[in-house]
Design a protein around this motif. Structure first.
Motif, PDB file in Angstrom:
ATOM      1  N   HIS A 151       0.837  -1.209   0.000  1.00 30.15           N
ATOM      2  CA  HIS A 151       0.000   0.000   0.000  1.00 30.15           C
ATOM      3  C   HIS A 151       0.873   1.261   0.000  1.00 30.15           C
ATOM      4  O   HIS A 151       0.627   2.197  -0.769  1.00 30.15           O
ATOM      5  N   SER A 152       1.897   1.276   0.828  1.00 32.41           N
ATOM      6  CA  SER A 152       2.807   2.417   0.887  1.00 32.41           C
ATOM      7  C   SER A 152       3.547   2.598  -0.441  1.00 32.41           C
ATOM      8  O   SER A 152       3.688   3.713  -0.944  1.00 32.41           O
ATOM      9  N   LEU A 153       3.996   1.496  -1.022  1.00 32.57           N
ATOM     10  CA  LEU A 153       4.700   1.555  -2.298  1.00 32.57           C
ATOM     11  C   LEU A 153       3.754   1.997  -3.413  1.00 32.57           C
ATOM     12  O   LEU A 153       4.118   2.826  -4.249  1.00 32.57           O
ATOM     13  N   ALA A 154       2.523   1.486  -3.409  1.00 29.40           N
ATOM     14  CA  ALA A 154       1.536   1.896  -4.417  1.00 29.40           C
ATOM     15  C   ALA A 154       1.270   3.400  -4.324  1.00 29.40           C
ATOM     16  O   ALA A 154       1.194   4.084  -5.347  1.00 29.40           O
ATOM     17  N   ASN A 155       1.144   3.916  -3.115  1.00 32.93           N
ATOM     18  CA  ASN A 155       0.924   5.361  -2.939  1.00 32.93           C
ATOM     19  C   ASN A 155       2.073   6.172  -3.530  1.00 32.93           C
ATOM     20  O   ASN A 155       1.857   7.200  -4.176  1.00 32.93           O
ATOM     21  N   ALA A 156       3.295   5.712  -3.318  1.00 34.01           N
ATOM     22  CA  ALA A 156       4.463   6.415  -3.867  1.00 34.01           C
ATOM     23  C   ALA A 156       4.477   6.340  -5.395  1.00 34.01           C
ATOM     24  O   ALA A 156       4.781   7.333  -6.063  1.00 34.01           O
ATOM     25  N   ILE A 157       4.129   5.187  -5.951  1.00 36.50           N
ATOM     26  CA  ILE A 157       4.081   5.042  -7.411  1.00 36.50           C
ATOM     27  C   ILE A 157       3.034   5.984  -7.988  1.00 36.50           C
ATOM     28  O   ILE A 157       3.297   6.699  -8.965  1.00 36.50           O
ATOM     29  N   VAL A 158       1.860   6.021  -7.386  1.00 37.56           N
ATOM     30  CA  VAL A 158       0.780   6.892  -7.859  1.00 37.56           C
ATOM     31  C   VAL A 158       1.223   8.348  -7.821  1.00 37.56           C
ATOM     32  O   VAL A 158       1.045   9.098  -8.790  1.00 37.56           O
ATOM     33  N   GLU A 159       1.830   8.755  -6.729  1.00 41.87           N
ATOM     34  CA  GLU A 159       2.267  10.143  -6.603  1.00 41.87           C
ATOM     35  C   GLU A 159       3.353  10.484  -7.623  1.00 41.87           C
ATOM     36  O   GLU A 159       3.289  11.520  -8.286  1.00 41.87           O
ATOM     37  N   ALA A 160       4.333   9.602  -7.766  1.00 42.40           N
ATOM     38  CA  ALA A 160       5.437   9.868  -8.695  1.00 42.40           C
ATOM     39  C   ALA A 160       4.967   9.900 -10.147  1.00 42.40           C
ATOM     40  O   ALA A 160       5.330  10.804 -10.901  1.00 42.40           O
ATOM     41  N   VAL A 161       4.154   8.933 -10.535  1.00 45.25           N
ATOM     42  CA  VAL A 161       3.703   8.837 -11.928  1.00 45.25           C
ATOM     43  C   VAL A 161       2.736   9.971 -12.271  1.00 45.25           C
ATOM     44  O   VAL A 161       2.816  10.543 -13.364  1.00 45.25           O
ATOM     45  N   ASN A 162       1.869  10.315 -11.356  1.00 49.12           N
ATOM     46  CA  ASN A 162       0.844  11.320 -11.639  1.00 49.12           C
ATOM     47  C   ASN A 162       1.322  12.756 -11.436  1.00 49.12           C
ATOM     48  O   ASN A 162       0.584  13.699 -11.737  1.00 49.12           O
ATOM     49  N   HIS A 163       2.540  12.919 -10.955  1.00 45.12           N
ATOM     50  CA  HIS A 163       3.138  14.251 -10.796  1.00 45.12           C
ATOM     51  C   HIS A 163       4.543  14.245 -11.401  1.00 45.12           C
ATOM     52  O   HIS A 163       5.546  14.372 -10.692  1.00 45.12           O
ATOM     53  N   PRO A 164       4.614  14.087 -12.726  1.00 48.86           N
ATOM     54  CA  PRO A 164       5.925  13.921 -13.365  1.00 48.86           C
ATOM     55  C   PRO A 164       6.850  15.119 -13.196  1.00 48.86           C
ATOM     56  O   PRO A 164       8.057  14.942 -13.029  1.00 48.86           O
ATOM     57  N   LYS A 165       6.328  16.313 -13.251  1.00 53.65           N
ATOM     58  CA  LYS A 165       7.192  17.497 -13.134  1.00 53.65           C
ATOM     59  C   LYS A 165       7.880  17.516 -11.772  1.00 53.65           C
ATOM     60  O   LYS A 165       9.097  17.705 -11.685  1.00 53.65           O
ATOM     61  N   GLU A 166       7.108  17.286 -10.704  1.00 53.05           N
ATOM     62  CA  GLU A 166       7.673  17.269  -9.351  1.00 53.05           C
ATOM     63  C   GLU A 166       8.653  16.104  -9.191  1.00 53.05           C
ATOM     64  O   GLU A 166       9.722  16.259  -8.586  1.00 53.05           O
ATOM     65  N   SER A 167       8.283  14.958  -9.747  1.00 58.20           N
ATOM     66  CA  SER A 167       9.160  13.788  -9.645  1.00 58.20           C
ATOM     67  C   SER A 167      10.484  14.039 -10.350  1.00 58.20           C
ATOM     68  O   SER A 167      11.556  13.717  -9.821  1.00 58.20           O
ATOM     69  N   ARG A 168      10.427  14.631 -11.528  1.00 57.43           N
ATOM     70  CA  ARG A 168      11.668  14.899 -12.271  1.00 57.43           C
ATOM     71  C   ARG A 168      12.516  15.967 -11.575  1.00 57.43           C
ATOM     72  O   ARG A 168      13.742  15.918 -11.628  1.00 57.43           O
ATOM     73  N   GLU A 169      11.870  16.916 -10.907  1.00 59.68           N
ATOM     74  CA  GLU A 169      12.623  17.898 -10.108  1.00 59.68           C
ATOM     75  C   GLU A 169      13.361  17.193  -8.971  1.00 59.68           C
ATOM     76  O   GLU A 169      14.504  17.511  -8.671  1.00 59.68           O
ATOM     77  N   MET A 170      12.702  16.219  -8.343  1.00 61.07           N
ATOM     78  CA  MET A 170      13.360  15.444  -7.295  1.00 61.07           C
ATOM     79  C   MET A 170      14.508  14.632  -7.880  1.00 61.07           C
ATOM     80  O   MET A 170      15.539  14.441  -7.219  1.00 61.07           O
ATOM     81  N   GLY A 171      14.357  14.160  -9.120  1.00 66.49           N
ATOM     82  CA  GLY A 171      15.448  13.455  -9.785  1.00 66.49           C
ATOM     83  C   GLY A 171      16.662  14.343  -9.960  1.00 66.49           C
ATOM     84  O   GLY A 171      17.804  13.907  -9.776  1.00 66.49           O
ATOM     85  N   LYS A 172      16.438  15.613 -10.292  1.00 65.65           N
ATOM     86  CA  LYS A 172      17.556  16.559 -10.401  1.00 65.65           C
ATOM     87  C   LYS A 172      18.242  16.748  -9.042  1.00 65.65           C
ATOM     88  O   LYS A 172      19.464  16.829  -8.960  1.00 65.65           O
ATOM     89  N   GLU A 173      17.435  16.813  -7.990  1.00 64.61           N
ATOM     90  CA  GLU A 173      17.992  16.932  -6.642  1.00 64.61           C
ATOM     91  C   GLU A 173      18.765  15.657  -6.263  1.00 64.61           C
ATOM     92  O   GLU A 173      19.789  15.734  -5.584  1.00 64.61           O
ATOM     93  N   ALA A 174      18.255  14.506  -6.705  1.00 60.60           N
ATOM     94  CA  ALA A 174      18.945  13.232  -6.437  1.00 60.60           C
ATOM     95  C   ALA A 174      20.331  13.251  -7.088  1.00 60.60           C
ATOM     96  O   ALA A 174      21.312  12.812  -6.484  1.00 60.60           O
ATOM     97  N   GLN A 175      20.398  13.791  -8.304  1.00 61.84           N
ATOM     98  CA  GLN A 175      21.694  13.855  -8.985  1.00 61.84           C
ATOM     99  C   GLN A 175      22.651  14.779  -8.236  1.00 61.84           C
ATOM    100  O   GLN A 175      23.831  14.475  -8.107  1.00 61.84           O
ATOM    101  N   LYS A 176      22.142  15.868  -7.692  1.00 62.34           N
ATOM    102  CA  LYS A 176      22.975  16.754  -6.884  1.00 62.34           C
ATOM    103  C   LYS A 176      23.450  16.043  -5.623  1.00 62.34           C
ATOM    104  O   LYS A 176      24.586  16.224  -5.199  1.00 62.34           O
ATOM    105  N   THR A 177      22.570  15.240  -5.031  1.00 65.63           N
ATOM    106  CA  THR A 177      22.932  14.464  -3.844  1.00 65.63           C
ATOM    107  C   THR A 177      24.079  13.542  -4.170  1.00 65.63           C
ATOM    108  O   THR A 177      25.019  13.394  -3.377  1.00 65.63           O
ATOM    109  N   PHE A 178      23.999  12.897  -5.326  1.00 62.87           N
ATOM    110  CA  PHE A 178      25.055  11.969  -5.732  1.00 62.87           C
ATOM    111  C   PHE A 178      26.395  12.669  -5.827  1.00 62.87           C
ATOM    112  O   PHE A 178      27.405  12.234  -5.364  1.00 62.87           O
TER     113      PHE A 178
END
Length: 178
Positions: A151-178
């Motif tokens: 259920h927790s994983l499904a909620n995260a998938i729904v949020e990530a897939v249905n909010h692509p702009k926000e998810s991709r912004e977090m991806g940019k932050e992930a790259q900075k973290t790396f």
């Protein structure tokens, strides 16, 4: 401008890399993904590729029969692609094609596959377990969910897939973290 356009593209190709052992939470991932599709929570053209699935003659395959049965008996079986172990240099293609990376482990250190996703700036969903939770801060550079909890994983998938702009912004932050 190309970067702006990419940030607005839908998230369609989900990727998980690792083994299909119980420790990696593959059962939970498949259950959560199928639930999202069955309930219409994500678009029907979203796919999930799982890399590191053992062949049926491998001793590591034991215990995965129920997972295979769940996939093949689902009306969404064509949305899940199971790929065996492949050479590391061949993984680049899958990371390049992915829109979202999922690490569904129930026990982990800091997996190389997660570090690779970070380095590539992919949006990430991972479980709140050692190593993963140290690399990802929820809704800053990815999504954290509870381990062994479809259920927790499904909620995260729904949020990530249905909010692509926000998810991709977090991806940019992930790259900075790396």
């Amino acid at each position: 401008q190309l970067e702006l356009k990419k940030s607005e593209l839908p998230i369609k190709k989900l990727l998980s890399v690792g083994t299909a052992s119980a420790r990696k939470g593959t059962h939970t991932l498949v259950e959560a993904f199928l639930y999202c599709l069955e309930k219409g929570l994500i678009p029907y053209d979203v796919t999930l590729t799982i890399i590191g699935f053992p062949s049926s003659n491998s001793p590591d395959f034991i215990g995965l029969e129920d997972l295979i049965l769940k996939i093949v008996s689902s009306k969404f079986k064509e949305h899940i692609h199971l790929i065996g172990s492949i050479a590391p240099e061949k993984l680049d293609h899958y990371y390049d094609q992915a829109d979202l990376f999922i690490q569904s482990s129930i026990l982990e250190c800091l997996p190389i596959s997660l570090l690779t996703a970070l380095s590539r700036g992919l949006p990430i969903i991972t479980t709140n377990v050692n190593g993963c939770a140290e690399a990802i801060q929820h809704k800053q550079n990815g999504y954290l969910c509870l381990p062994f909890n479809p259920h927790s994983l499904a909620n995260a998938i729904v949020e990530a897939v249905n909010h692509p702009k926000e998810s991709r912004e977090m991806g940019k932050e992930a790259q900075k973290t790396f």
